[in-house]
Design an enzyme around this catalytic site. Structure first.
Site, PDB file in Angstrom:
ATOM      1  N   ARG A 119       0.813  -1.227   0.000  1.00 28.76           N
ATOM      2  CA  ARG A 119       0.000   0.000   0.000  1.00 28.76           C
ATOM      3  C   ARG A 119       0.838   1.265   0.000  1.00 28.76           C
ATOM      4  O   ARG A 119       0.352   2.341  -0.302  1.00 28.76           O
ATOM      5  CB  ARG A 119      -0.914   0.022   1.233  1.00 28.76           C
ATOM      6  CG  ARG A 119      -1.883  -1.140   1.307  1.00 28.76           C
ATOM      7  CD  ARG A 119      -2.536  -1.195   2.665  1.00 28.76           C
ATOM      8  NE  ARG A 119      -1.516  -1.440   3.691  1.00 28.76           N
ATOM      9  CZ  ARG A 119      -1.704  -1.277   4.998  1.00 28.76           C
ATOM     10  NH1 ARG A 119      -2.856  -0.856   5.456  1.00 28.76           N
ATOM     11  NH2 ARG A 119      -0.742  -1.547   5.850  1.00 28.76           N
ATOM     12  N   LYS A 167      15.442  23.849  15.947  1.00 32.40           N
ATOM     13  CA  LYS A 167      14.633  23.441  14.797  1.00 32.40           C
ATOM     14  C   LYS A 167      14.762  21.940  14.569  1.00 32.40           C
ATOM     15  O   LYS A 167      15.847  21.372  14.709  1.00 32.40           O
ATOM     16  CB  LYS A 167      15.093  24.165  13.531  1.00 32.40           C
ATOM     17  CG  LYS A 167      14.913  25.666  13.580  1.00 32.40           C
ATOM     18  CD  LYS A 167      15.484  26.334  12.337  1.00 32.40           C
ATOM     19  CE  LYS A 167      15.314  27.842  12.435  1.00 32.40           C
ATOM     20  NZ  LYS A 167      15.947  28.522  11.311  1.00 32.40           N
ATOM     21  N   ARG A 216      18.893  28.888   1.014  1.00 30.51           N
ATOM     22  CA  ARG A 216      18.248  29.698   2.055  1.00 30.51           C
ATOM     23  C   ARG A 216      19.118  29.616   3.296  1.00 30.51           C
ATOM     24  O   ARG A 216      19.341  28.561   3.849  1.00 30.51           O
ATOM     25  CB  ARG A 216      16.837  29.178   2.346  1.00 30.51           C
ATOM     26  CG  ARG A 216      15.884  29.322   1.173  1.00 30.51           C
ATOM     27  CD  ARG A 216      14.482  28.840   1.565  1.00 30.51           C
ATOM     28  NE  ARG A 216      13.569  28.850   0.458  1.00 30.51           N
ATOM     29  CZ  ARG A 216      12.717  29.843   0.177  1.00 30.51           C
ATOM     30  NH1 ARG A 216      12.698  30.923   0.939  1.00 30.51           N
ATOM     31  NH2 ARG A 216      11.906  29.755  -0.849  1.00 30.51           N
ATOM     32  N   LYS A 223      18.713  39.634   0.449  1.00 25.20           N
ATOM     33  CA  LYS A 223      18.958  39.703   1.897  1.00 25.20           C
ATOM     34  C   LYS A 223      20.078  38.745   2.308  1.00 25.20           C
ATOM     35  O   LYS A 223      20.957  39.101   3.092  1.00 25.20           O
ATOM     36  CB  LYS A 223      17.659  39.368   2.629  1.00 25.20           C
ATOM     37  CG  LYS A 223      17.754  39.331   4.117  1.00 25.20           C
ATOM     38  CD  LYS A 223      16.396  38.970   4.704  1.00 25.20           C
ATOM     39  CE  LYS A 223      16.524  38.537   6.126  1.00 25.20           C
ATOM     40  NZ  LYS A 223      15.274  38.079   6.699  1.00 25.20           N
ATOM     41  N   ASP A 224      20.050  37.511   1.772  1.00 26.27           N
ATOM     42  CA  ASP A 224      21.060  36.522   2.143  1.00 26.27           C
ATOM     43  C   ASP A 224      22.413  36.780   1.483  1.00 26.27           C
ATOM     44  O   ASP A 224      23.438  36.303   1.976  1.00 26.27           O
ATOM     45  CB  ASP A 224      20.575  35.110   1.805  1.00 26.27           C
ATOM     46  CG  ASP A 224      19.493  34.612   2.758  1.00 26.27           C
ATOM     47  OD1 ASP A 224      19.183  35.328   3.740  1.00 26.27           O
ATOM     48  OD2 ASP A 224      18.949  33.528   2.512  1.00 26.27           O
ATOM     49  N   GLU A 252      16.869  38.669  14.437  1.00 29.81           N
ATOM     50  CA  GLU A 252      17.452  37.947  13.304  1.00 29.81           C
ATOM     51  C   GLU A 252      18.966  38.051  13.292  1.00 29.81           C
ATOM     52  O   GLU A 252      19.530  39.099  13.563  1.00 29.81           O
ATOM     53  CB  GLU A 252      16.967  38.561  11.980  1.00 29.81           C
ATOM     54  CG  GLU A 252      15.629  38.155  11.525  1.00 29.81           C
ATOM     55  CD  GLU A 252      15.298  38.749  10.156  1.00 29.81           C
ATOM     56  OE1 GLU A 252      15.997  39.665   9.671  1.00 29.81           O
ATOM     57  OE2 GLU A 252      14.328  38.275   9.564  1.00 29.81           O
ATOM     58  N   GLU A 263       6.331   7.096  11.953  1.00 33.30           N
ATOM     59  CA  GLU A 263       6.042   8.110  12.960  1.00 33.30           C
ATOM     60  C   GLU A 263       7.082   9.206  12.759  1.00 33.30           C
ATOM     61  O   GLU A 263       8.278   8.969  12.948  1.00 33.30           O
ATOM     62  CB  GLU A 263       6.155   7.495  14.355  1.00 33.30           C
ATOM     63  CG  GLU A 263       5.762   8.429  15.466  1.00 33.30           C
ATOM     64  CD  GLU A 263       5.781   7.734  16.817  1.00 33.30           C
ATOM     65  OE1 GLU A 263       4.714   7.307  17.279  1.00 33.30           O
ATOM     66  OE2 GLU A 263       6.892   7.601  17.371  1.00 33.30           O
ATOM     67  N   GLN A 280       5.877  26.247  16.697  1.00 30.90           N
ATOM     68  CA  GLN A 280       5.587  26.782  15.368  1.00 30.90           C
ATOM     69  C   GLN A 280       6.098  25.818  14.310  1.00 30.90           C
ATOM     70  O   GLN A 280       7.203  25.303  14.422  1.00 30.90           O
ATOM     71  CB  GLN A 280       6.273  28.149  15.220  1.00 30.90           C
ATOM     72  CG  GLN A 280       6.052  28.842  13.913  1.00 30.90           C
ATOM     73  CD  GLN A 280       6.704  30.239  13.900  1.00 30.90           C
ATOM     74  OE1 GLN A 280       6.769  30.908  14.912  1.00 30.90           O
ATOM     75  NE2 GLN A 280       7.181  30.648  12.747  1.00 30.90           N
ATOM     76  N   ASP A 281       5.288  25.570  13.273  1.00 31.13           N
ATOM     77  CA  ASP A 281       5.701  24.776  12.117  1.00 31.13           C
ATOM     78  C   ASP A 281       5.785  25.697  10.912  1.00 31.13           C
ATOM     79  O   ASP A 281       4.913  26.551  10.718  1.00 31.13           O
ATOM     80  CB  ASP A 281       4.683  23.670  11.802  1.00 31.13           C
ATOM     81  CG  ASP A 281       4.723  22.530  12.800  1.00 31.13           C
ATOM     82  OD1 ASP A 281       5.625  22.496  13.654  1.00 31.13           O
ATOM     83  OD2 ASP A 281       3.844  21.664  12.728  1.00 31.13           O
ATOM     84  N   ASN A 282       6.827  25.514  10.090  1.00 29.10           N
ATOM     85  CA  ASN A 282       7.016  26.302   8.873  1.00 29.10           C
ATOM     86  C   ASN A 282       7.257  25.365   7.704  1.00 29.10           C
ATOM     87  O   ASN A 282       7.789  24.266   7.879  1.00 29.10           O
ATOM     88  CB  ASN A 282       8.224  27.241   9.014  1.00 29.10           C
ATOM     89  CG  ASN A 282       8.063  28.220  10.147  1.00 29.10           C
ATOM     90  OD1 ASN A 282       7.012  28.811  10.342  1.00 29.10           O
ATOM     91  ND2 ASN A 282       9.115  28.398  10.921  1.00 29.10           N
TER      92      ASN A 282
END
Length: 183
Positions: A23, A72, A59, A169-170, A143, A28, A47-49
């Site tokens: 299938r 994280k 990035r 920015k980076d 930041e 988990e 928080q999840d992103n």
């Protein structure tokens, strides 16, 4: 879940137990009790992103400072990335060193990056969907960041640097010696 501590104390590679049959598969992806036992600390994610990027997008390297520092737990839902954590803890024996892990939708490997580290990733596949949990809320004023090509860090991105796609920015992030202190 198999927890493998990296050379950077506190950073762990998490290999899930995947149960496959005709299938498809089941695994988990997160269990708070198992996770806290595996990393040896209490971490509560708030928080999840999720991001979607194309091949060559880099990035990072990003972090949050002081009371807004973030741990994280990162993974790739689709595609493949080179995920990188840089130790910014001034008291650490591995300060300024990095760990790179190949994460993909196929291997389902996760990477835990604790507070005190810069984090970034480079998309190696045509596209990638990247997902991460954070244990603290984002705060713009807190930041911090490091330029991806800092020769002090000497990160091997295993990709032609002239083909990278990097935000404005980076591209102007500081070198390690001039970066904001993590705490």
């Amino acid at each position: 879940m198999n927890f493998i501590e990296t050379k950077l104390k506190g950073c762990f590679i998490l290999e899930p137990k995947i149960f496959k049959d005709e299938r498809g598969y089941f695994m988990e992806s997160f269990n708070e009790k198992t996770f806290q036992e595996g990393v040896g600390q209490k971490v509560t994610f708030v928080q999840d992103n999720q991001s979607f990027s194309t091949k060559g997008v880099l990035r990072g390297l990003h972090y949050q400072c002081g009371e807004h520092a973030q741990a994280k737990l990162v993974r790739v839902l689709q595609g493949e990335v080179l995920d990188v954590a840089v130790d910014l803890r001034p008291e650490s024996e591995t300060y300024g060193q990095y760990e790179a892990v190949l994460l993909s939708g196929e291997n389902q490997t996760q990477f835990f990056v604790p507070r005190g580290f810069a984090h970034g990733f480079l998309v190696l596949s045509e596209t990638a969907t990247f997902f991460y949990k954070c244990d603290n809320f984002y705060n713009k004023e807190s930041e911090g960041g490091l330029i991806y090509n800092d020769s002090t860090l000497n990160i091997d991105w295993n990709f032609p640097l002239d083909e990278l796609i990097i935000s404005e920015k980076d591209q102007i992030l500081p070198y390690l010696q001039n970066a904001k202190k993590v705490w």
